[in-house]
Scaffold this motif. Sequence first.
Motif, PDB file in Angstrom:
ATOM      1  N   SER A  13       1.803  -7.571  13.472  1.00  0.00           N
ATOM      2  CA  SER A  13       0.861  -8.991  12.929  1.00  0.00           C
ATOM      3  C   SER A  13       1.591  -9.793  14.219  1.00  0.00           C
ATOM      4  O   SER A  13       0.694 -10.455  14.225  1.00  0.00           O
ATOM      5  N   SER A  14       2.434  -9.250  15.170  1.00  0.00           N
ATOM      6  CA  SER A  14       2.690 -10.051  16.068  1.00  0.00           C
ATOM      7  C   SER A  14       1.563 -10.695  17.408  1.00  0.00           C
ATOM      8  O   SER A  14       1.415 -11.006  18.539  1.00  0.00           O
ATOM      9  N   PHE A  53      -1.546 -16.039  14.700  1.00  0.00           N
ATOM     10  CA  PHE A  53      -0.804 -15.706  13.623  1.00  0.00           C
ATOM     11  C   PHE A  53       1.049 -15.877  13.973  1.00  0.00           C
ATOM     12  O   PHE A  53       1.573 -15.897  13.613  1.00  0.00           O
ATOM     13  N   ASN A  54       1.122 -15.218  15.925  1.00  0.00           N
ATOM     14  CA  ASN A  54       2.404 -15.105  15.492  1.00  0.00           C
ATOM     15  C   ASN A  54       2.974 -16.546  16.118  1.00  0.00           C
ATOM     16  O   ASN A  54       4.270 -16.057  16.565  1.00  0.00           O
ATOM     17  N   LYS A  56       5.061 -18.321   8.363  1.00  0.00           N
ATOM     18  CA  LYS A  56       4.285 -16.475   8.321  1.00  0.00           C
ATOM     19  C   LYS A  56       5.211 -15.819   6.788  1.00  0.00           C
ATOM     20  O   LYS A  56       4.093 -14.939   6.112  1.00  0.00           O
ATOM     21  N   TYR A 111       2.145 -15.843   3.821  1.00  0.00           N
ATOM     22  CA  TYR A 111       0.961 -15.275   3.868  1.00  0.00           C
ATOM     23  C   TYR A 111       1.198 -13.608   3.779  1.00  0.00           C
ATOM     24  O   TYR A 111       2.094 -12.895   4.320  1.00  0.00           O
ATOM     25  N   ASP A 112       0.698 -12.737   3.213  1.00  0.00           N
ATOM     26  CA  ASP A 112       0.624 -11.502   3.013  1.00  0.00           C
ATOM     27  C   ASP A 112       0.420 -10.782   4.358  1.00  0.00           C
ATOM     28  O   ASP A 112      -1.209 -10.696   4.389  1.00  0.00           O
ATOM     29  N   THR A 113       0.917 -11.011   4.960  1.00  0.00           N
ATOM     30  CA  THR A 113       0.809  -9.883   6.353  1.00  0.00           C
ATOM     31  C   THR A 113       0.147  -8.278   6.462  1.00  0.00           C
ATOM     32  O   THR A 113      -0.340  -7.987   7.227  1.00  0.00           O
ATOM     33  N   LEU A 167      -3.764  -8.494   6.196  1.00  0.00           N
ATOM     34  CA  LEU A 167      -3.658  -9.719   6.734  1.00  0.00           C
ATOM     35  C   LEU A 167      -3.611  -8.394   7.701  1.00  0.00           C
ATOM     36  O   LEU A 167      -5.072  -8.195   8.831  1.00  0.00           O
ATOM     37  N   CYS A 168      -2.825  -7.766   8.126  1.00  0.00           N
ATOM     38  CA  CYS A 168      -3.176  -6.416   9.080  1.00  0.00           C
ATOM     39  C   CYS A 168      -4.487  -5.762   8.526  1.00  0.00           C
ATOM     40  O   CYS A 168      -5.140  -5.239   9.676  1.00  0.00           O
ATOM     41  N   ASN A 202       0.112 -15.151   0.820  1.00  0.00           N
ATOM     42  CA  ASN A 202       1.151 -14.373  -0.945  1.00  0.00           C
ATOM     43  C   ASN A 202       0.705 -14.676  -2.342  1.00  0.00           C
ATOM     44  O   ASN A 202       0.715 -16.230  -2.543  1.00  0.00           O
TER      45      ASN A 202
END
Length: 113
Positions: A31-32, A37-38, A45, A48-50, A53-54, A109
């Motif tokens: 995710s970074s 987002f990073n 952060k 959000y549902d990382t 998203l990823c 999220n």
Amino acid sequence: MEDKIVLMIIIASCILPLVILGIVFINGKGSSLIAGFNTMSPEKKKEYDTIALCKFMGKIMFALSFSMVFWVLSVAYEMNGLFIIGLVLFVGIVIFAIVNVNTDNRFKNKKLS
């Protein structure tokens, strides 16, 4: 003939990082590496549902690399139409991704809501 091979290698070398990023993202990691987002604060952060998203970005990376295959084929078969198809797909996928990520809070999220 050598020019075609060199151009195909250059395009393929652009496809390979997208496939690698796709593999990383589809596993819910990296995710970074997602621009914007990073740079968010850790508190932001958490909203959000990382993983979702990823995974979405992983699918986008695979779609972009697939569209670039048309570019390689256009060089191999000397058909400009294949390049145009690949370019239209590429631009369309990018526009779709930008609109999809930035509208309707799809990746917020749901546990916090």
